[in-house]
Design a protein around this motif. Sequence first.
Motif, PDB file in Angstrom:
ATOM      1  N   LEU A   1       0.856  -1.183   0.000  1.00  0.00           N
ATOM      2  CA  LEU A   1       0.000   0.000   0.000  1.00  0.00           C
ATOM      3  C   LEU A   1       0.894   1.235   0.000  1.00  0.00           C
ATOM      4  O   LEU A   1       1.560   1.511   0.980  1.00  0.00           O
ATOM      5  N   LYS A   2       0.932   1.962  -1.067  1.00  0.00           N
ATOM      6  CA  LYS A   2       1.752   3.161  -1.136  1.00  0.00           C
ATOM      7  C   LYS A   2       0.886   4.397  -0.879  1.00  0.00           C
ATOM      8  O   LYS A   2       0.907   5.354  -1.628  1.00  0.00           O
ATOM      9  N   ASP A   3       0.112   4.339   0.204  1.00  0.00           N
ATOM     10  CA  ASP A   3      -0.772   5.444   0.553  1.00  0.00           C
ATOM     11  C   ASP A   3      -0.095   6.474   1.444  1.00  0.00           C
ATOM     12  O   ASP A   3      -0.759   7.327   2.015  1.00  0.00           O
ATOM     13  N   PHE A   4       1.224   6.365   1.594  1.00  0.00           N
ATOM     14  CA  PHE A   4       1.925   7.302   2.462  1.00  0.00           C
ATOM     15  C   PHE A   4       3.335   7.533   1.944  1.00  0.00           C
ATOM     16  O   PHE A   4       3.835   6.797   1.094  1.00  0.00           O
ATOM     17  N   ASP A   5       3.976   8.566   2.490  1.00  0.00           N
ATOM     18  CA  ASP A   5       5.348   8.884   2.128  1.00  0.00           C
ATOM     19  C   ASP A   5       6.186   8.903   3.399  1.00  0.00           C
ATOM     20  O   ASP A   5       5.918   9.689   4.311  1.00  0.00           O
ATOM     21  N   LEU A   6       7.162   8.022   3.469  1.00  0.00           N
ATOM     22  CA  LEU A   6       8.090   7.990   4.590  1.00  0.00           C
ATOM     23  C   LEU A   6       9.200   8.982   4.305  1.00  0.00           C
ATOM     24  O   LEU A   6       9.925   8.852   3.315  1.00  0.00           O
ATOM     25  N   THR A   7       9.312   9.987   5.150  1.00  0.00           N
ATOM     26  CA  THR A   7      10.372  10.976   4.998  1.00  0.00           C
ATOM     27  C   THR A   7      11.676  10.361   5.465  1.00  0.00           C
ATOM     28  O   THR A   7      11.766   9.864   6.581  1.00  0.00           O
ATOM     29  N   LEU A   8      12.675  10.359   4.611  1.00  0.00           N
ATOM     30  CA  LEU A   8      13.958   9.768   4.991  1.00  0.00           C
ATOM     31  C   LEU A   8      14.899  10.830   5.548  1.00  0.00           C
ATOM     32  O   LEU A   8      16.005  11.045   5.060  1.00  0.00           O
ATOM     33  N   ASN A   9      14.430  11.495   6.576  1.00  0.00           N
ATOM     34  CA  ASN A   9      15.241  12.415   7.360  1.00  0.00           C
ATOM     35  C   ASN A   9      15.100  11.944   8.802  1.00  0.00           C
ATOM     36  O   ASN A   9      14.393  12.531   9.602  1.00  0.00           O
ATOM     37  N   VAL A  10      15.772  10.828   9.100  1.00  0.00           N
ATOM     38  CA  VAL A  10      15.567  10.099  10.335  1.00  0.00           C
ATOM     39  C   VAL A  10      16.725  10.367  11.293  1.00  0.00           C
ATOM     40  O   VAL A  10      17.889  10.219  10.920  1.00  0.00           O
ATOM     41  N   ASN A  11      16.396  10.765  12.520  1.00  0.00           N
ATOM     42  CA  ASN A  11      17.419  10.896  13.553  1.00  0.00           C
ATOM     43  C   ASN A  11      17.562   9.562  14.260  1.00  0.00           C
ATOM     44  O   ASN A  11      16.565   8.920  14.592  1.00  0.00           O
TER      45      ASN A  11
END
Length: 150
Positions: free
Chosen positions: A106-116
């Motif tokens: 399910l590609k109903d979201f966007d994971l931001t790859l700015n992870v601490n």
Amino acid sequence: MTYKELVDSIGAVVAQHEILQDFGYGALTDIKTVDNGTRVNYPYAFLNPTQSTRTGQAITYRFNLVVMDVAQEDPTNGFANYLSVQSACQQYIDDILAYLRFSTPLKDFDLTLNVNLTPFKERFQDTLAGMTATLEIEIPLPINNCITPY
């Protein structure tokens, strides 16, 4: 995608991982420990919700993803075992991020790859070490008055 569906999706990703053994969700006080008589299967991933934001077009959910494992005391190597556990937990986090970013059906979201990433070592009944990652997931969900129950 609802908030529950998002949390369930992350839980399903953890459940599919061949090394991670357990998943939890809630406040940090909800983390399973041997102290409270709960059986804990390590390595353990725990999703802790933090403040989220809503715009007219999307909701951005923020979580702390805490991945932990038992660290053995080793008087001859000092902190070497903690570093090994922290390193492994970071890899498990990377596995989860990669799956959420590239393989989730399910590609109903966007994971931001700015992870601490923050390594830790804590002593409960067991001595645990691991890594905490800050996740930011944006779900496009415009506000729509046509579907409100008024």
